[in-house]
Design a protein around this motif. Sequence first.
Motif, short mmCIF file in Angstrom:
data_model
loop_
_atom_site.label_atom_id
_atom_site.label_comp_id
_atom_site.label_asym_id
_atom_site.label_seq_id
_atom_site.Cartn_x
_atom_site.Cartn_y
_atom_site.Cartn_z
N ALA A 1 19.94 112.05 -51.28
CA ALA A 1 19.90 111.28 -51.87
C ALA A 1 20.18 109.87 -51.21
N VAL A 2 19.31 108.93 -52.02
CA VAL A 2 18.78 107.51 -51.09
C VAL A 2 19.42 106.35 -52.48
N ILE A 3 20.36 105.30 -51.65
CA ILE A 3 21.38 104.71 -51.62
C ILE A 3 20.02 103.28 -51.47
N SER A 4 20.04 102.44 -52.97
CA SER A 4 19.63 101.15 -52.88
C SER A 4 20.94 99.95 -52.39
N LEU A 5 20.60 99.25 -51.48
CA LEU A 5 21.99 97.93 -51.75
C LEU A 5 21.26 97.54 -50.93
N ALA A 6 21.49 96.40 -51.73
CA ALA A 6 21.38 94.39 -51.19
C ALA A 6 22.17 93.71 -50.59
N SER A 7 21.55 92.99 -49.41
CA SER A 7 21.73 92.94 -48.10
C SER A 7 23.18 92.03 -48.48
N ASP A 8 23.54 91.23 -49.60
CA ASP A 8 23.70 90.16 -49.70
C ASP A 8 25.60 90.46 -50.25
N PHE A 9 25.46 92.03 -50.88
CA PHE A 9 27.15 92.19 -51.33
C PHE A 9 27.25 91.88 -52.64
N GLN A 10 26.41 91.57 -53.15
CA GLN A 10 26.20 90.92 -55.14
C GLN A 10 26.19 92.51 -55.19
N ASP A 11 25.30 93.96 -54.26
CA ASP A 11 26.15 95.18 -54.38
C ASP A 11 26.99 95.71 -53.95
N MET B 1 28.67 131.55 -41.23
CA MET B 1 27.85 131.09 -41.38
C MET B 1 28.70 128.75 -41.76
N ILE B 2 27.78 128.49 -40.72
CA ILE B 2 28.31 126.68 -41.00
C ILE B 2 27.24 126.51 -42.07
N ASN B 3 28.12 125.40 -43.11
CA ASN B 3 27.24 124.67 -44.20
C ASN B 3 26.83 123.26 -43.91
N LYS B 4 25.24 123.34 -43.59
CA LYS B 4 24.54 122.13 -43.18
C LYS B 4 25.43 120.72 -44.61
N LYS B 5 25.71 119.78 -43.75
CA LYS B 5 26.18 118.47 -44.62
C LYS B 5 25.13 117.99 -45.17
N LEU B 6 25.03 117.48 -46.20
CA LEU B 6 24.22 117.03 -47.16
C LEU B 6 24.36 115.53 -46.61
N ARG B 7 22.74 114.91 -46.51
CA ARG B 7 22.90 113.20 -45.89
C ARG B 7 22.37 112.11 -46.63
N ILE B 8 23.32 111.21 -46.88
CA ILE B 8 22.81 110.00 -47.64
C ILE B 8 22.04 109.12 -46.97
N SER B 9 21.24 108.41 -47.62
CA SER B 9 20.15 107.77 -46.82
C SER B 9 20.98 106.02 -47.46
N VAL B 10 20.82 104.88 -46.71
CA VAL B 10 21.52 104.26 -47.48
C VAL B 10 20.31 102.76 -47.26
N VAL B 11 19.47 102.16 -48.47
CA VAL B 11 18.05 101.59 -47.47
C VAL B 11 18.62 100.00 -48.18
N THR B 12 18.75 99.05 -46.49
CA THR B 12 19.10 97.69 -47.37
C THR B 12 17.55 97.02 -47.24
N PRO B 13 16.85 96.41 -48.03
CA PRO B 13 15.87 95.22 -48.04
C PRO B 13 16.56 94.37 -47.48
N CYS B 14 15.94 93.56 -46.38
CA CYS B 14 17.26 92.05 -46.25
C CYS B 14 15.27 91.08 -45.42
N TYR B 15 15.74 89.32 -45.78
CA TYR B 15 15.13 88.81 -45.13
C TYR B 15 15.59 87.54 -45.21
N ASN B 16 16.28 87.09 -43.32
CA ASN B 16 16.97 86.35 -43.52
C ASN B 16 18.34 86.35 -43.60
N GLU B 17 19.25 87.38 -43.13
CA GLU B 17 20.18 87.78 -43.50
C GLU B 17 21.23 87.92 -42.63
N GLU B 18 21.26 86.47 -41.33
CA GLU B 18 21.34 86.98 -39.68
C GLU B 18 23.28 87.15 -40.27
#
Length: 313
Positions: free
Chosen positions: A93-103, A1-18
């Motif tokens: 698991a869910v990771i909150s990560l800013a879009s400006d690299f300060q995280d 039986m193949i173990n299913k990989k755990l999934r990690i979600s990374v959530v990044t809010p952004c506004y005018n971060e081109e």
Amino acid sequence: MINKKLRISVVTPCYNEEENVELLYEKVKDVFNELKEYDYEHIFIDNASTDSTVKILKSIASKDKNLKLIVNSRNFGQVRSPFYGLLQAQGDAVISLASDFQDPPEMIKDFITKWREGFKIVVGAKKQSKESRFMFAIRRSFYSFINLISEIDLLKDFSGFGLYDRKIIEVFRKINDPYPYLRGLICDIGFEVAIINYVQPARQKGRTKNNFYSLYDVAMLGITNHSKLPLRLATIVGFIVACSSFLLALVYFIYKLIFWQNFTVGTAPVVIGIFFFSAVQLFFIGIIGEYIGSIHTQVLGRPLVIEKERVNF
């Protein structure tokens, strides 16, 4: 039986971060290329950017299904939109990560290590920062102040950057709060928290979108959500000022009776007293107004955000 990989979600809010979103996407991708035992999704939730942010993200999403995009119908602010993004994640698991690299994206590995040790919440605490010393001092002072007056112990130097187990996200989904204070919520629900200290880097590119009003809004949200002290302080100060005024008036009255011909009250004490009491009243009316505004937001019960479109969901 193949173990299913755990999934990690990374959530990044952004506004005018081109200038930052593509670099951040690449950095997160590099991190998970080293974590081959996990699947991942990188969710960007855009607050109706007016620059090329959405265009850039759509272009990347057309080539990489791991990148998912939510575009809001308007700018719903820095409180509601990031929290809504967490609720849309489907990872273990869910990771909150800013879009400006300060995280720092590199800390994703550290968060996952602590998570696998059994912690449901792992957060980053910025003990030092390469941002403006003045702003960092202001933030630290606020964290200390709100922790002092709060009815629960709040985390210091924590801005939301961290990992949340799926169980925590399910708890968040049950909380019907149209204007949630994430930093307080994770302490309110009572799970043990692992804290990883780090030095906050300077913003990678572009300028911060925070201003005085947005910072003040978050500060007052934290106070009204977790402390009744300002309201009780209004009552206490009112009582003390009333007693002091009565005693002062009594002293003036007795002094006038004793020195009737020589003692002249004049207008200065009256004018000073009026301005002082007016200032005290306006200050505490403002405090009460903040609490009423918070109640008003709750009563309206509006959705956290309204989506304009989704990509790759």
